[in-house]
Design a protein around this motif. Structure first.
Motif, short mmCIF file in Angstrom:
data_model
loop_
_atom_site.label_atom_id
_atom_site.label_comp_id
_atom_site.label_asym_id
_atom_site.label_seq_id
_atom_site.Cartn_x
_atom_site.Cartn_y
_atom_site.Cartn_z
N SER A 156 -33.12 3.27 6.33
CA SER A 156 -32.44 1.94 6.73
C SER A 156 -34.12 0.63 7.47
CB SER A 156 -31.63 1.62 7.82
OG SER A 156 -29.80 1.95 7.07
N ASP B 294 -28.26 -1.66 1.22
CA ASP B 294 -28.04 -0.11 2.49
C ASP B 294 -26.61 -0.01 2.69
OD1 ASP B 294 -28.50 1.03 4.49
OD2 ASP B 294 -29.57 -0.66 5.75
N GLU B 295 -26.90 1.22 1.72
CA GLU B 295 -25.11 1.24 1.57
C GLU B 295 -23.82 0.71 1.39
OE1 GLU B 295 -24.80 5.02 4.30
OE2 GLU B 295 -27.05 5.37 4.82
#
Ligand SMILES: Nc1ncnc2c1ncn2[C@@H]1O[C@H](COP(=O)(O)OP(=O)(O)O)[C@@H](O)[C@H]1O
Ligand SMILES: [Mg+2]
Lengths: 307, 377, 278
Positions: free
Chosen positions: B44, B177-178
């Protein structure tokens, strides 16, 4: 599933198994509180409302039912009307200013890298301070001749101001004190609201092109603080509406009635002139207004989370 | 509509702790690249630096050859989808999707929340924005929900709104991001396919962060494995599986995890390995499908204790333990395997040509054998 | 908020603005302290000086505790707010427990009355309370100063919320062990809800320590005055122009809460703003 079974057919409703707590234990636990509630809140309020329909004066033996006479007199009472007007003017100064200042402080402090704790401490300090003691300090601070505020004004070559001796300024002076002591309180409420705003939202806002802090504030922070904002406004209004200490200590309603506010007038009527009947009528007016605010507050609480 | 992204020697420290160490990565235009690694390895952080949400401590980023280090996030022509979706809860879906356009295309007074609506001379622009929003919404199939608030949507629908908000301004690069980690397993599989299809359709560069190696392997052109703030290996999925350069990568990629056995234990289990392994202590690694439960020519037999069997329907996983304590996993077709009870001993066959050797630090050892030249890393 | 670009100037500007406001907010406290240690002549010099020219030491503080019964006021403050808190906890906690964990007829009515009473300020029942107290000859006693506050509906409301989230299983386990409800409440539930009780205690003590209205109604004699009333009366008396002593006294009477606040900021902020964030 048991739920389905109980609904279907004419089966006997299942009786809850196991020990059933006797409600008497609950009554025993609650009795002292219920008694006190009746003796210190409910009973007195009923008596107070009843008193407002009488001409009772403390110390006198006679008491007469006068119906709405007290209320009719309030309508004609210039002092009372002035007190009501002053109270609303006071609220109109204190509530918006303390809310905006609280919001400003909370947002500014929230954006800091360092020193958040220090600033929160400083701005909350007036909230903890004893109002009467600080009222003394303010009275001296703003004293017309020897007050440091005026001495500072003079040293800057400005004319001095006798704030609490001036009919046009006295109420604003009292409002300033209340703003000073309420802003930190509101700041903490807003700060709590701000911690509920997820960090990611600001990242998304930056990606979406909200470059300036004004854009971010108007498009993200302020709308997300909306529910907190409503709540703080109502709470501040109620607090300002209940002002008493500073009036009683600094101006006593003066000069010439310019800082007469509702609670102080009621206090004098009841406990200085001992005219219980008309004081009760004033209290009913006060309580009614409080109830309206409280009702709004409850509505606001219900809608606190509007998304 | 697409761009190459070049990260050169990016480092990032939070105070004393160094979160990213010298990360370099070249991403081709239109590529779908995944950053995968255990949680806390800095994925991240790297993505946020790339987006401009956090400054790097050192190193440079360029997009299409132009350095963007000093550009604010909105000037980098990048869109980002957040793990938490980060939708504006007080705006409708339509307003959420329109925000990036509103902020870019309307003058400052016109984007004020309430008063802005009556600012004159913007109706043409507003109509165009609305049209674009509808198109983006259609792309992710949420055009029926434009008037709802995010709170009234399911997780999967919120995810689509977040995607639409990213798509709507057609950026050259997408960062994710995820994005699927808050969805349930079934929806995750569907959305995986949809994101892959979206990539095909938009042709933009996708940089996709996940901690789930299956997700990374199934979607990407290339996968960059991050460990402890470094990119350990960046390669196509098959290459990563067959040829990990590092023991950590080997372990991270593939499920069930690759089995590792020290050379000493291997030789103790079967003398035949002595000639095949180097003299220094090394670690040999075996993928579950390279181990056989039946004799195979050219394999070496070792004996192990059966720990546990997992039935997956079409195949079974057999978990074993060697005499020295090392664990070994076998993947086999479910048909007609007879196995002893748990705790009993049995024989399995390991390939003689040891697939992967790692030194004590976990680095891959490429050995010249049978006259073959060593292949370079 | 994360603003990697152009963040330095914004941070500095914020600090400048906040420091200025902090100065304004602290100025009254500063004036209080500096005036209390100034010589009397200096007070009437027509010029503001930041520091005392001549340090008078603790002269005014000594005067405040010897000539004026500042210590008595402090003692009364402790007795009154302590007594109020004690009875409030003793009555509100069992009631809240009954409301939270028992089914009984009239429970909803009781809770509705509690909710209504939350909005009633002390000024509403003040007149009848005064009449009642004077009828039993209790005016000008500690009891009169405390009695109207013996029941805190806010405490009932707050503790009910807290107790409701206390796990039923633990209470049931204690019942199986044969404990009485009274014992369960005070030895099991209350210790598990201490943060809430601590916050309420701060709230209650601060409110009643600072209250002027009710003591003004029922207290007449100097020996029974609470800090705000004592201070107000002292300021009215002829020595009211003695600003040094007045400020010293203000400082003494504010000090307990201030020190408490500085020592336990988190509890204080939580306790005082509790009414706001319920
Ligand atoms: N703002 C920050 N301040 C301090 N440490 C941080 C910050 N952001 C991330 N970290 C640290 O950096 C490391 C990597 O975090 P992150 O990039 O979020 O990992 P990942 O996304 O791979 O799970 C973590 O150990 C985390 O504690
Ligand atoms: Mg992460």
């Amino acid at each position: 599933m048991p739920a389905d079974l109980t609904q279907s057919s004419g089966m006997v409703r299942p009786v809850r198994m196991g020990a059933i707590m006797s409600p008497w234990i609950a009554y025993c636990l609650a009795t002292p509180a219920i008694l006190l509630l009746a003796l210190t809140v409910i009973g007195p309020i009923i008596v107070m409302i009843a008193l407002s329909f009488t001409n009772y004066e403390f110390g006198s033996l006679g008491i007469q039912w006068t119906g709405l006479e007290n209320y009719r007199q309030l309508l004609d009472d210039r002092t009372f009307k002035r007190a009501l007007w002053n109270t609303f003017a006071y609220v109109a100064m204190v509530a918006p200013a303390s809310v905006l200042l609280g919001l400003f402080l909370a947002v500014l402090i929230d954006g800091l890298r360092h020193g958040q704790r220090f600033y929160r401490l400083v701005f909350f300090l007036p909230v903890t301070a004893t109002v009467v003691a600080m009222a003394m300090v303010w009275k001296y601070l703003l004293h017309g001749t020897i007050g440091p505020f005026n001495l500072l004004l003079q040293s800057l070559g400005l004319p001095s101001l006798d704030i609490f001796g001036n009919r046009d300024l006295a109420l604003a002076g009292l409002a300033a004190i209340n703003i000073w002591s309420l802003a930190g309180f509101n700041m903490v409420l807003f700060a709590a609201g701000l911690t509920g705003v997820p960090e990611d939202i600001y990242d998304a806002a930056a990606m979406d092109g909200m470059e300036s802090s004004l854009d971010r504030f108007l498009n993200v922070t302020l709308p997300l603080l909306g529910p907190t904002m409503l709540f703080v406004v109502v709470t501040s209004t109620i607090t300002a509406f209940k002002v008493f200490d500073t009036v009683a200590v600094i101006t006593r309603g003066g000069p010439r009635g310019s800082t007469d506010i509702l609670l102080y007038t009621t206090y004098l009527e009841g406990f200085s002139y001992f005219r219980m009947g008309s004081a009760a009528a004033m209290t009913v007016v006060f309580l009614t207004i409080m109830m309206i605010f409280a009702w709004i507050q409850a509505r606001v609480l219900d809608h606190k989370v509007h998304y | 509509m697409t761009a190459a992204v070049e990260l050169r020697n990016i480092s990032k420290s939070f105070g004393e702790t160094q979160t990213l160490r010298d990360v370099s990565l070249s991403i081709r235009p239109g590529e779908f690249i995944s950053l995968v690694g255990p949680s806390g390895c800095g994925k991240s952080t790297l993505l946020r630096i790339l987006a401009g949400l956090a400054p790097q401590s050192s190193g440079t980023i360029s997009i299409d050859g132009a350095e963007v280090d000093y550009l604010p996030p909105s000037a980098r022509d990048i869109a980002m989808v957040f793990q938490s979706y980060a939708l504006y809860p007080h705006m409708t879906v339509g307003q959420n999707i329109a925000t990036p356009l509103r902020m870019r295309q309307l003058p400052a007074p016109a984007r004020l929340p309430v008063i802005g609506r009556i600012w004159p001379g913007q109706s043409a622009k507003r109509a165009r924005i609305e049209q674009t929003v509808i198109e983006a919404a259609r792309l992710v199939e949420i055009e029926a929900m434009l008037d709802r608030k995010p709170a009234a949507l399911s997780g999967g629908q919120r995810q689509r709104v977040a995607l639409a908000r990213a798509i709507v301004r057609r950026p050259r690069v997408f960062l994710m991001d995820e994005p699927l980690s808050n969805l349930d397993a079934r929806l995750r599989v569907t959305m995986r396919a949809e994101i892959a299809a979206l990539h095909q359709r938009l042709g933009a560069t996708f940089i996709y962060v996940t901690h789930d190696q299956v997700e990374a392997m199934t979607m990407s052109d290339r996968v960059a494995v991050m460990m402890g703030g470094e990119i350990v290996q960046c390669a196509a999925p098959t290459e990563l599986y067959d040829n990990p350069r590092d023991l950590r990568v080997a372990r991270f990629v593939g499920s069930p995890e690759i089995a590792t056995i020290s050379s000493d234990e291997l030789i103790a289990a079967n003398e035949g390995f002595a000639t095949l392994l180097p003299h220094t202590p090394v670690i040999a690694a075996f993928r579950p499908e390279t181990v056989s439960l039946v004799p195979v020519a050219g394999h070496l037999e070792i004996s192990a204790t059966l720990q546990r069997v997992e039935q997956l329907g079409h195949e079974i996983l057999v978990f074993l333990r060697l005499a020295g304590g090392a664990r070994l996993t076998v993947r086999a077709a479910a048909a007609n395997v007879t196995l002893p009870a748990a705790g009993q001993r049995l024989s399995v066959w390991l390939p003689r040509r040891t697939p992967m050797l790692f030194d004590a630090d976990g680095a891959r050892i490429f050995r010249a054998r049978h006259g073959e030249p060593a292949h370079a890393g | 908020m994360n603003t990697p670009y152009r963040c330095r100037p914004a941070q500095i500007l914020s600090h400048v603005v906040l420091l200025f406001l902090a100065f304004l907010f602290l100025f009254p406290f500063y004036v209080m302290i500096v005036t209390s240690i100034r010589s009397p002549q200096e007070l009437f010099v027509r010029e503001f000086r930041w520091l005392p020219q001549q340090f008078t030491g603790l002269q005014y503080y000594i005067q405040a505790v010897t000539d004026i019964p500042a210590l008595t006021f402090l003692k009364n403050g402790v007795i009154v707010s302590g007594g109020i808190l004690f009875v409030q906890l003793l009555t509100a906690i069992p009631c809240a427990y009954a409301l939270a964990k028992f089914q009984f007829r009239g429970r909803d009515l009781l809770f509705a009355v509690v909710l209504f009473s939350l909005t009633v300020p002390i000024q509403a029942p003040a007149l009848p309370l005064f009449l009642g107290l004077s009828a039993i000859g209790a005016i000008d006693t500690y009891f009169a100063a405390m009695a109207p506050f013996f029941l805190s509906v806010f405490a009932i409301f707050l503790f009910r919320q807290t107790f409701r989230s206390y796990p039923d299983e633990i209470i049931q386990a204690a019942r199986m062990d044969g404990m009485s409800e009274w014992a369960i409440l005070w030895t099991i539930v209350v210790p598990g809800c201490l943060p809430s009780i601590a916050a309420f205690s701060v709230f209650s003590v601060v409110a009643h320590w600072n209250d002027l209205y009710w003591p003004m109604v029922v207290i007449r004699s100097t020996e029974l005055m609470t800090p705000p009333l004592g201070l107000a009366v002292f300021a009215d008396s002829e020595s009211g122009a003695n600003y040094g002593a007045l400020m010293a006294m203000a400082a003494i009477l504010t000090a307990p809460l201030m020190v408490g606040f500085l020592l336990a900021q988190r509890h204080f902020i939580r306790g005082i703003t509790m009414t706001g964030v319920k």
